[in-house]
Each structure stands twice: as C-alpha cells, then as structure tokens.
Design an enzyme around this catalytic site. Structure first.
Site, short mmCIF file in Angstrom:
data_model
loop_
_atom_site.label_atom_id
_atom_site.label_comp_id
_atom_site.label_asym_id
_atom_site.label_seq_id
_atom_site.Cartn_x
_atom_site.Cartn_y
_atom_site.Cartn_z
N ARG A 13 0.84 -1.18 0.00
CA ARG A 13 0.00 0.00 0.00
C ARG A 13 0.89 1.25 0.00
O ARG A 13 1.99 1.25 0.55
CB ARG A 13 -0.86 -0.02 1.26
CG ARG A 13 -1.86 1.12 1.42
CD ARG A 13 -3.03 0.93 0.53
NE ARG A 13 -4.19 1.73 0.97
CZ ARG A 13 -5.03 2.30 0.15
NH1 ARG A 13 -4.87 2.17 -1.16
NH2 ARG A 13 -6.07 2.98 0.61
N THR A 37 -9.45 0.55 -9.20
CA THR A 37 -8.86 -0.67 -8.60
C THR A 37 -9.03 -1.84 -9.55
O THR A 37 -9.97 -1.86 -10.33
CB THR A 37 -9.58 -0.96 -7.27
OG1 THR A 37 -9.45 0.18 -6.45
CG2 THR A 37 -9.04 -2.17 -6.59
N THR A 54 -4.38 -0.77 -7.05
CA THR A 54 -5.23 0.39 -7.31
C THR A 54 -4.44 1.68 -7.42
O THR A 54 -3.30 1.77 -6.96
CB THR A 54 -6.28 0.55 -6.19
OG1 THR A 54 -7.20 1.57 -6.54
CG2 THR A 54 -5.62 0.88 -4.87
N ASN A 68 -6.68 4.26 -6.68
CA ASN A 68 -7.84 4.81 -5.97
C ASN A 68 -8.94 5.09 -6.98
O ASN A 68 -9.65 4.18 -7.35
CB ASN A 68 -7.48 6.04 -5.13
CG ASN A 68 -8.59 6.38 -4.14
OD1 ASN A 68 -9.35 5.48 -3.74
ND2 ASN A 68 -8.71 7.63 -3.74
N ASP A 103 -7.86 8.47 0.85
CA ASP A 103 -8.35 7.36 1.68
C ASP A 103 -8.05 7.56 3.16
O ASP A 103 -8.52 6.78 3.99
CB ASP A 103 -7.74 6.04 1.20
CG ASP A 103 -8.58 5.39 0.12
OD1 ASP A 103 -9.66 5.92 -0.19
OD2 ASP A 103 -8.17 4.35 -0.43
N SER A 115 -7.82 0.88 3.44
CA SER A 115 -8.25 0.42 2.12
C SER A 115 -9.40 -0.57 2.26
O SER A 115 -9.59 -1.19 3.30
CB SER A 115 -7.08 -0.28 1.42
OG SER A 115 -7.51 -0.93 0.24
N SER A 116 -10.16 -0.72 1.17
CA SER A 116 -11.22 -1.74 1.11
C SER A 116 -10.81 -2.95 0.29
O SER A 116 -11.59 -3.91 0.16
CB SER A 116 -12.50 -1.13 0.51
OG SER A 116 -13.03 -0.13 1.34
N GLY A 148 -13.81 -1.71 -6.99
CA GLY A 148 -15.08 -1.04 -6.70
C GLY A 148 -15.13 -0.28 -5.40
O GLY A 148 -16.20 -0.09 -4.85
N GLY A 149 -13.98 0.16 -4.89
CA GLY A 149 -13.99 0.97 -3.68
C GLY A 149 -14.62 0.24 -2.51
O GLY A 149 -14.36 -0.94 -2.27
#
Length: 579
Positions: free
Chosen positions: A110, A383, A401, A403, A425, A454-455, A475-476
């Site tokens: 990340r 992403t 990603t 973002n 984020d 993050s998701s 897809g966030g």
C-alpha cells in the site's frame, strides 16, 4: 572477419532455436489452452481485468513460471494496458498460498504518506478541499507496487525478474489497440488526464482523446520499466526515475521527495484467517479493512438463518444488509494502519462478539445510521483484481489500485508514471466522507509514513483444507460486500461458478443511508421500500456496478475461471494438461 561471421552464425542459431521452441510450445499447447469469460481447465488458470494481461500471465505459466511469476508479469502488464486502475504509480495487496509448505502469506505494498504530510493538509477554511485530495500533486502517497512485486518475486519467483517485465516493456513501447472500455474511460476523464503536458501527449491526439482502435504508445513508461527490469526497486525508488519524481513534485507543490522514495518498504503481514462453517478463509490484514470486516460479517452470518433456495429472498437481503451496516459503522472508527493504531483485530474475529452484534439486527425494518452508532459498540478495550492458480498448486489473489480512475491524473514528467490519489483514503477531517462516501475517524488521520485505510480484499478460500475459491474485486467500498456475496452465492446458495459472479449484487455501507442495488424486480423493490430502505440503483455495468470480480473456483480436478460480465475487457485463460 572470422569472429564477426561466427557471431552472426551463433546469433542465427539462437534465433532459429527460439522460434523452434516457440513453435513446439504452441504445437504442444494448441489444443490445451482455453480462453473466454468463463473457462474450465485442469492445470492452471489466469483471470484478470484485461485480456492482454491474462495472455501475458498464461505465457509465463507455459514457460515454467509459477503463480507468483505470472502475477508479477500480469501486474506490470496491467500498468501499461490498464492506466485507469493499475499503473506502477499505485499500490496493492497480495495473498499467496504456497503449495509446497501449505503456508499462506500476505504482502502489503500500500502507498505511504510522504514525510511532510500533515493532518490538515486538505482542509481549507475549515472544509476538506476535495480537489486537493483527489486531483493535485498533494493527492499521492509514495507508490508501493514495484517494491511489493519485487518482494514477492525474491521469495517465491522461479523465472528471472527481467523476463517478467519484458512483455510490459514491449506493450509500452510498441503500443496496443485501445479497447472501447478504455476509450470510454479516457473520454470520461479527459479533463483529469489533460492536467499535465505528458498526459496530453500520451492520451490525446490532435487535442482530442484517443478513441477505440487507436494505438496507445507509452515510450517514457517503457524506459522506466526498462530501468526497473535492470535494477529492481532501485530503478524506481532511486536514480534518475526518483529524481524525476522529486523534481516534478517540487515544481508543482507536491510532497514526495527522494527520502520518501528511498525509505519506502513493502512488508509481509500476518494473514487474516477465520472459519465460516467448514470453510477456511484467508485474506488481508490492515491497512486493508476488507479482511477483518469480511470476518466480522461471516461471524454474524453464523447466527442468522438464510433461505438457501433464493439468494434474493427479501429476508436474506434484509438480514445481510443489516450486517453490512453494522460492519461498516465499526469500520469508520476502529480501522487504520496497524503500524500506527492498535487495531482490535481479535474483537473483529471474536465469535462471541459477533453473536452479540447479531442481536442488534432489526428483524422487521431497516435500521437507521443512529441505530448503529459505532461508539456504542465499544470495540476497543478504478482498482483491479486478478487471480492466478498454477499447475504446482500455488495460488495468488492480488488487488491493486490508484484509488479513483487514473488516480490523480498526474503523469510525472518524462517517466510515463500515472500517480495515485490514495491520500484521499485517509480521514482528512472528522465526519468528512471520502470519494466513496466512507467516513473515517481519528485512527485513520493523515500522519507521515502512514498507509491509508483500504477496502481491497484479495481472498483465498479453502474447503476441508483444499482450495475452493480465489476471488477479489474492484469497486472501492463495494469490494468487501462483492467478495462476501460471491462466496455466499457459491457456498450457501449453491449457484454455479458463473451464476455466483453474474448474480446482481447489493451493498449497504451504513452511511449514506441507502441500499445500493444492481437489479431487483419491482416486487422486491416494493418489499424493501416497505421495510424502510432508501434504494439507489447502480446498474451492473463497468462504471456503476457493486464491484467487479476476477475469480477461480475449484471443483475436483477442475479449475473454473470466471471473468465478470460487468466488464468487456476481462478474460479468463486456462491450460489443460494433455493426456
């Protein structure tokens, strides 16, 4: 003269040998490779968001590489052919199952906040300036992709690092035909992509956005990738590339400097592992919120009854939507980079805690945001995803990603590097939602060298110790619930591999107070409205869906690769072992 002649002969022999091997390889495998949206094979499988990246990954497997080699090659290829989601100016997470030892590993690459980042850097006159957070030189965290891929390759790779980047270099320098999906994205985000002169040179022709069928050439990116292929991470985080990044940042008010790049490190994290009935699920730890939220939701699901004959039964949707609301409300307060905040992981995965939380489900009506105020739970005391399974039994689930689509839109001068906008984020200010409408709190505030929450939820599922599924999504905030539903569809509702992916999905994230759905019939919508839900339609298309997945299911000796029907560019490629 004789030496020159000998060199020419040797060179010619090498060329003939190469084409002979290539011909034999194609002859052997000509009847063994299957490709399409849904593919069944018995040896290996690659499912990515772009058909060219899928082909690159499959060629690596055919050359004797393993799933990690293929993943490295895929990611670099995606950095060229999928500029809206996966360039090397971003970051991601990788979940690895190593067949030889039976162990599971996760790698966190990340992005990190620059050393000069401050908690209020996006606050102007008391309000968050969303343009600063999303589309400026301040938007970017220090990219992690190159370091993360190198870390994975050093431990698990079989083929030479240079060979894995060659396909991406060729795609960048020679170019490739733009698909209608990419052309639409370029046109949609043309204002963002025209922020820099380099962006205009790459994505426009005669002042107009490139169109489907046009050749996208990225020579500067090809040169940057060439340096990475020769020097590893030093080709990105040091030397001329790093100097170009720092220079462009300084000239335009950005924060990333040579020290930030030099100090960046990807790292192994302890995987999040939990059981749901007789499934064992392996996924990503913080700064991904996906793994712990997924574990919490599955633990709550163990305390409710589902109508397994109909996934879209009104009571199923209602109970699962309530669980989603509880989980996302807790996410807003108790989640952050675990290097900076003591995330209560044990509480998220505690079966008793989940049972207590499940009692908060309103069995009759949709709860309100106030009903699930996370402070009352007392927890603390564009992403892209790809999936790979090789013939050796190794499995990789990776989500990367920038973002939002094309990240910040900033192309670093003379490098071809599209930069992320992951700084959005972080929680820029209390109770201020980010681009995806997600709320955050003090735990996820901006701090130097910290990784934003993050998701992304790359996941591998086992059934009785055997591989069962590998999945993940783009897809966030909708990534986590997409992964949840894919697993439920396949396991609980007994849908086929393809049906489990294609079934319309829904999503609730506590705030905003709405149930986002792709496709419900009129009767179901009426029933949900009667239960007090506010409904918001997100059609199952590339731009609006509730997540787009790349998945592999394992059935006996068969691998079933399913490319999501929500995007045309996805492709599954499987290899069958010749009898």
């Amino acid at each position: 003269m004789e030496r020159t002649y000998e060199k020419e002969v040797i060179s010619m022999v090498k060329i003939v040998r190469y084409f002979l091997l290539f011909f034999i390889s194609n002859l052997i495998y000509s009847e063994s490779i299957e490709s399409g949206k849904t593919v069944i094979a018995n040896e290996s499988m690659v499912v990515t968001r772009h058909y060219l990246a899928s082909k690159v990954g499959n060629e690596v497997l055919l050359a004797g590489g393993n799933a990690i080699d293929a993943s490295v090659a895929i990611s670099f290829a995606l950095s060229v052919v999928l500029p809206q989601a996966s360039p090397i100016g971003g970051g991601g997470f990788m979940v690895i199952h190593e067949a030889e030892t039976g162990e599971n590993f996760t790698i966190d690459y990340r992005e990190m906040a620059p050393e000069k980042a401050t908690e209020d850097m996006f606050v102007v006159n008391g309000e968050v300036d969303r343009s600063l957070a999303l589309e400026s030189y301040l938007s970017s965290g220090v990219p992690g992709t190159v370091y993360g891929l190198y870390l994975a390759h050093q431990k698990f790779g079989k083929l030479p690092w240079k060979e894995l980047i060659k396909p991406a270099i060729k795609l960048a320098i020679d170019g490739f035909d733009i698909t209608p999906t990419l052309a639409k994205s370029i046109n949609t985000y043309k204002d963002k992509l025209s922020k820099t002169d380099d962006g205009k040179d790459i994505f426009f022709r005669n002042g107009e956005p490139l169109m489907a069928g046009d050749l996208l050439v990225q020579k500067d990116l090809g040169e940057t990738l060439t340096l990475i292929s020769k020097k590893g991470p030093a080709g990105f985080y040091k030397g001329s590339t790093a100097q170009k990044i720092q220079r462009d940042m300084r000239l335009n008010g950005g924060l990333i400097g040579l020290k930030d790049l030099r100090n960046y490190k990807a790292k192994y994290r302890e995987p999040i592992e939990f059981d749901y009935k007789d499934l064992s699920i392996v996924t990503m730890a913080p700064p991904s919120s996906g793994g712990l939220i997924l574990g919490l939701m599955f633990n709550m699901l163990e305390h409710i009854d589902l109508n397994t004959s109909n996934p879209h039964d009104i009571e199923n949707i209602h109970k699962i939507a309530e669980i989603m609301q509880i989980a996302f409300s807790i996410r807003s307060v108790y989640m952050a980079d675990s290097d900076f905040y003591d995330v209560p992981s044990n509480q998220f995965l505690n079966k008793k805690k989940a049972e207590l939380l499940s009692r908060r489900i309103n069995r009759d009506q949709s709860s309100t945001a106030e009903d699930f105020d996370p402070e009352t739970f007392k927890f603390k005391e564009n992403t892209t995803h790809y999936s790979v399974a090789d013939k050796f039994g190794n499995i990789v689930s990776t989500t990367t990603t920038l973002n939002t689509a094309f990240g910040s839109g900033i192309v670093i001068k003379d490098t071809g590097i599209l930069m992320n906008n992951e700084m959005d984020d972080f929680s820029a200010a209390p109770n201020q939602p980010n681009y995806f409408g997600l709320l955050g709190a003090y735990a996820n505030r901006i701090e130097p060298n910290k990784r934003p929450l993050s998701s992304m939820t790359p996941t591998i599922v086992f059934h009785k110790d055997k591989p069962y599924m590998v999945t993940g999504a783009q897809g966030g905030s909708r990534i986590i619930t997409a992964v949840l539903q894919v697993i439920l569809n396949y396991y609980e509702f007994k849908l086929s591999a393809e049906e489990a992916i294609y079934l319309p999905r829904y999503h609730h994230q506590w705030q905003p107070e709405m149930l986002m759905f792709e496709s419900f019939d009129e009767e179901l919508k009426e029933e949900l409205l009667n239960k007090g839900y506010s409904l918001y339609n997100r059609p199952a298309t590339y731009d609006f869906s509730n997540g787009i997945t790349s998945s592999i299911m394992f059935e006996g000796d068969k691998l079933i690769g399913v490319s999501d029907n929500r995007s045309d560019d996805f492709l599954s490629i499987g290899t069958n072992k010749n009898e």
